[in-house]
Design a protein around this motif. Structure first.
Motif, PDB file in Angstrom:
ATOM      1  N   ASP A  30      -0.930  64.995 -42.995  1.00 52.31           N
ATOM      2  CA  ASP A  30      -2.286  65.360 -43.443  1.00 52.31           C
ATOM      3  C   ASP A  30      -2.999  66.266 -42.454  1.00 52.31           C
ATOM      4  O   ASP A  30      -4.178  66.585 -42.616  1.00 52.31           O
ATOM      5  N   GLY A  31      -2.292  66.699 -41.401  1.00 49.12           N
ATOM      6  CA  GLY A  31      -2.859  67.640 -40.447  1.00 49.12           C
ATOM      7  C   GLY A  31      -3.560  67.005 -39.265  1.00 49.12           C
ATOM      8  O   GLY A  31      -4.058  67.727 -38.385  1.00 49.12           O
ATOM      9  N   THR A  32      -3.605  65.678 -39.192  1.00 48.83           N
ATOM     10  CA  THR A  32      -4.276  65.028 -38.070  1.00 48.83           C
ATOM     11  C   THR A  32      -3.366  64.966 -36.844  1.00 48.83           C
ATOM     12  O   THR A  32      -2.140  64.936 -36.960  1.00 48.83           O
ATOM     13  N   LEU A  33      -3.976  64.938 -35.688  1.00 47.21           N
ATOM     14  CA  LEU A  33      -3.281  64.845 -34.404  1.00 47.21           C
ATOM     15  C   LEU A  33      -3.717  63.566 -33.718  1.00 47.21           C
ATOM     16  O   LEU A  33      -4.916  63.353 -33.500  1.00 47.21           O
ATOM     17  N   SER A  34      -2.764  62.710 -33.371  1.00 49.13           N
ATOM     18  CA  SER A  34      -3.130  61.445 -32.747  1.00 49.13           C
ATOM     19  C   SER A  34      -3.369  61.638 -31.246  1.00 49.13           C
ATOM     20  O   SER A  34      -2.765  62.513 -30.610  1.00 49.13           O
ATOM     21  N   ASP A  35      -4.230  60.816 -30.687  1.00 52.42           N
ATOM     22  CA  ASP A  35      -4.505  60.868 -29.246  1.00 52.42           C
ATOM     23  C   ASP A  35      -3.240  60.578 -28.449  1.00 52.42           C
ATOM     24  O   ASP A  35      -3.002  61.187 -27.401  1.00 52.42           O
ATOM     25  N   ALA A  36      -2.414  59.653 -28.933  1.00 55.18           N
ATOM     26  CA  ALA A  36      -1.205  59.263 -28.202  1.00 55.18           C
ATOM     27  C   ALA A  36      -0.243  60.437 -28.062  1.00 55.18           C
ATOM     28  O   ALA A  36       0.333  60.661 -26.982  1.00 55.18           O
ATOM     29  N   VAL A  37      -0.063  61.193 -29.138  1.00 56.26           N
ATOM     30  CA  VAL A  37       0.847  62.344 -29.086  1.00 56.26           C
ATOM     31  C   VAL A  37       0.308  63.409 -28.144  1.00 56.26           C
ATOM     32  O   VAL A  37       1.036  63.940 -27.294  1.00 56.26           O
ATOM     33  N   ARG A  38      -0.952  63.723 -28.263  1.00 57.38           N
ATOM     34  CA  ARG A  38      -1.544  64.735 -27.395  1.00 57.38           C
ATOM     35  C   ARG A  38      -1.471  64.317 -25.938  1.00 57.38           C
ATOM     36  O   ARG A  38      -1.126  65.123 -25.060  1.00 57.38           O
ATOM     37  N   GLU A  39      -1.758  63.057 -25.637  1.00 58.40           N
ATOM     38  CA  GLU A  39      -1.732  62.576 -24.260  1.00 58.40           C
ATOM     39  C   GLU A  39      -0.340  62.685 -23.653  1.00 58.40           C
ATOM     40  O   GLU A  39      -0.189  63.087 -22.485  1.00 58.40           O
ATOM     41  N   GLN A  40       0.682  62.338 -24.424  1.00 58.51           N
ATOM     42  CA  GLN A  40       2.050  62.415 -23.900  1.00 58.51           C
ATOM     43  C   GLN A  40       2.498  63.862 -23.710  1.00 58.51           C
ATOM     44  O   GLN A  40       3.191  64.181 -22.738  1.00 58.51           O
TER      45      GLN A  40
END
Length: 272
Positions: free
Chosen positions: A21-31
């Motif tokens: 749906d185009g969302t970016l999770s905080d966990a993915v960005r942080e890693q």
């Protein structure tokens, strides 16, 4: 695996870095940022056009030297003098006339789009809103034949994926490479051009160690990228929701995009 090995991480976008749906999770960005800060070159290798890719680079907060777009047909290089921070570094094009004519004769009711070397689309028919990025122009089918292409996109909503694949295989397309998407979406690139061929060029420029390459993806257009990584002794990670043929081409599998599979894989491959 450490940055001292001159590691390169290349990530697909949709269904991998981003949820569907185009969302970016905080966990993915942080890693991603943690691995980048450790000195690893983290980039994107996607089927998206340039105009749809660079905003994701900005959302992630990374500034890779190279970014692979349009399934390998366009590779961007960081350029501080460019308006969006990147300039075209390597572009592959082809004459779309034969492939467009062949498909048009064999696939009734399809819609067509041609992406040019500047990342702009000319299209005929109907495409979902936002599917072609921000730069597109509707034209006649005949005008499409006069556009030098980095990619041709064909959609046929009346067919399911298996029917679409059967029609395409019966056509016997030559001198192009193609991938069938999750839906009846056909992506056609210059022959022998894919994410893997583009990343090979990028890895050479960066001096990356081939056995320290990590690629991740979830779609059929990632299979060639997986093969390139594995042949060099690197790691190819399939997302948990990837179809069987994509998993088969990988060297390991992580959890799904909704379960932040990219974050889990990066924690495992780059601990600390």
């Amino acid at each position: 695996m450490t940055a001292a090995r001159r590691a390169l991480v290349a990530l697909d976008i949709d269904g991998t870095v981003l949820h569907e749906d185009g969302t970016l999770s905080d966990a993915v960005r942080e890693q991603i940022l943690r691995v980048r800060d450790a000195g690893v070159e983290v980039t994107l290798a996607t089927g998206r056009s340039v105009s749809m890719t660079l905003p994701v680079v900005a959302r992630l907060g990374i500034q890779p030297e190279y970014v692979v777009c349009s399934n390998g047909a366009i590779t961007m290089r960081r350029d501080e003098t460019a308006e969006d921070g990147y300039a075209r570094w390597h572009v592959e094009t082809f004459d779309p006339t034969q492939v467009l004519t062949t498909i048009h004769e064999n696939l009734e009711g399809a819609s067509y789009a041609v992406e040019d070397e500047h990342g702009a689309y000319r299209f005929e028919g109907r495409f979902p809103e936002g599917a072609l990025g921000t730069t597109s122009e509707q034209v006649s089918f005949e005008e499409l034949l006069r556009t030098g292409a980095t990619r041709v996109v064909v959609i046929s909503p009346e067919h399911d994926t298996e029917e679409f694949l059967q029609v395409v295989e019966r056509m016997g397309l030559h001198q192009v490479s193609y991938n069938i998407g999750w839906t009846a979406w056909l992506d056609i690139a210059p022959d022998g051009v894919n994410k893997g061929t583009a990343l090979e060029r990028v890895a050479e420029e960066l001096g990356a160690d081939r056995d320290a390459v990590v690629v991740m993806g979830d779609g059929r257009n990632d299979i060639d990228m997986f093969g390139w990584a594995v042949r060099g002794g690197g790691t190819a990670v399939a997302m948990g929701q990837a179809p069987p043929e994509v998993v088969e081409a990988s060297s390991e599998q992580t959890s799904t995009d909704l379960e932040d599979g990219v974050a889990a894989a990066l924690r495992r491959l780059f601990p600390g």
